[in-house]
Design an enzyme around this catalytic site. Structure first.
Site, PDB file in Angstrom:
ATOM      1  N   GLY A 107       3.447  -4.401  11.222  1.00 36.37           N
ATOM      2  CA  GLY A 107       2.529  -4.589  10.093  1.00 36.37           C
ATOM      3  C   GLY A 107       2.501  -3.411   9.144  1.00 36.37           C
ATOM      4  N   VAL A 108       1.313  -3.103   8.655  1.00 33.87           N
ATOM      5  CA  VAL A 108       1.175  -2.024   7.666  1.00 33.87           C
ATOM      6  C   VAL A 108       1.517  -0.665   8.294  1.00 33.87           C
ATOM      7  CG1 VAL A 108      -1.328  -1.651   7.971  1.00 33.87           C
ATOM      8  CG2 VAL A 108      -0.279  -1.254   5.753  1.00 33.87           C
ATOM      9  N   ASP A 109       1.241  -0.519   9.568  1.00 33.35           N
ATOM     10  CA  ASP A 109       1.554   0.716  10.299  1.00 33.35           C
ATOM     11  C   ASP A 109       3.071   1.000  10.252  1.00 33.35           C
ATOM     12  OD1 ASP A 109       1.178   2.896  11.960  1.00 33.35           O
ATOM     13  OD2 ASP A 109       0.819   1.725  13.785  1.00 33.35           O
ATOM     14  N   ILE A 131       0.818  -1.224   0.000  1.00 36.76           N
ATOM     15  CA  ILE A 131       0.000   0.000   0.000  1.00 36.76           C
ATOM     16  C   ILE A 131       0.852   1.275   0.000  1.00 36.76           C
ATOM     17  CG2 ILE A 131      -0.321   0.314   2.505  1.00 36.76           C
ATOM     18  CD1 ILE A 131      -3.357   0.688   1.878  1.00 36.76           C
ATOM     19  N   ASN A 133      -2.599   1.900  15.736  1.00 37.64           N
ATOM     20  CA  ASN A 133      -3.059   1.643  17.108  1.00 37.64           C
ATOM     21  C   ASN A 133      -3.403   2.985  17.739  1.00 37.64           C
ATOM     22  OD1 ASN A 133      -0.687   2.756  18.517  1.00 37.64           O
ATOM     23  ND2 ASN A 133       0.377   1.040  17.546  1.00 37.64           N
ATOM     24  N   TYR A 140      -4.420  -7.761  15.030  1.00 42.29           N
ATOM     25  CA  TYR A 140      -5.662  -7.641  15.810  1.00 42.29           C
ATOM     26  C   TYR A 140      -6.618  -8.831  15.616  1.00 42.29           C
ATOM     27  CZ  TYR A 140      -4.518  -2.896  17.480  1.00 42.29           C
ATOM     28  OH  TYR A 140      -3.954  -1.805  18.098  1.00 42.29           O
TER      29      TYR A 140
END
Ligand code: AR6
Length: 176
Positions: free
Chosen positions: A35-37, A14, A27, A124
């Site tokens: 992860g994507v964060d 992404i 979060n 999550y």
């Protein structure tokens, strides 16, 4: 009218997408994570965490917008998905709200295109198929009454997720 011409499924990182907004599965601290964060914070650069530190965090089901900094995307919409507790903690409603709030922010900022990762389906632990159905239902409903965003990309990260999501997408839109 079905919206399958405005909702597009792609298998990509992404952070590489040239869209008006990408969505981050953040979060509640908004200060980065895995992860994507983690990928978004690394690609956007350290200015992102600096900016996020002024936002007072974000509660599950809500979203906040920042510039994209070094990303090709103009904006990052940070939403906080629910942690999965076997469906006992309002998880479905909270995930629905993540999609709706993100789309509202995108429309308010005149975004023509937006890309979502599969919010809550990694760390999550939200069950993948249910999360995809919630995403499709919520986005489809939003687009019934809203002109912007014109294009909504649903982004998977891996061939297995892409195959599963493609099947769920075809069932949702009753495609052959
Ligand atoms: N591009 C697109 N999708 C990705 C990418 C990428 N570069 N990297 C991972 N995914 P997760 P969550 C997919 O765990 O479940 C973080 O530590 C991944 O395959 O990133 O909402 C935050 O700080 C999965 O389908 O987010 C929070 O603490 C999806 O992104 C927590 O994880 C979501 O997985 C949030 O957990």
């Amino acid at each position: 009218m079905p919206n399958n011409d405005r909702i597009l499924l792609i298998n990509e990182n992404i952070t590489t997408l040239k869209v008006n907004a990408i969505v981050n599965a953040a979060n509640s601290s908004l200060m980065g994570g895995g992860g994507v964060d983690g990928a978004i914070h690394r690609a956007a650069g350290p200015e992102l965490a600096q900016y996020c530190s002024t936002l007072n965090g974000c509660v599950a089901g809500d979203a906040k917008i920042t510039p994209g900094f070094n990303l090709p995307a103009t904006y990052i919409i940070h939403t906080v998905g629910p942690v999965w507790y076997n469906g006992t903690k309002n998880e479905h409603q909270l995930l629905t709200s993540c999609y709706t709030r993100s789309l509202q922010l995108a429309a308010e900022h005149h975004c023509n295109s937006i890309a979502f990762p599969c919010i809550s389906t990694g760390a999550y632990r939200f069950p993948f198929e249910d999360a995809c159905k919630i995403a499709l239902q919520t986005i489809d409903e939003f687009l019934q009454s809203e002109y912007l965003p014109q294009k909504v990309y649903l982004v998977t990260f891996g061939d297995n997720d892409f195959k599963s999501y493609s099947r769920i997408y075809s069932n949702f839109f009753k495609l052959p």
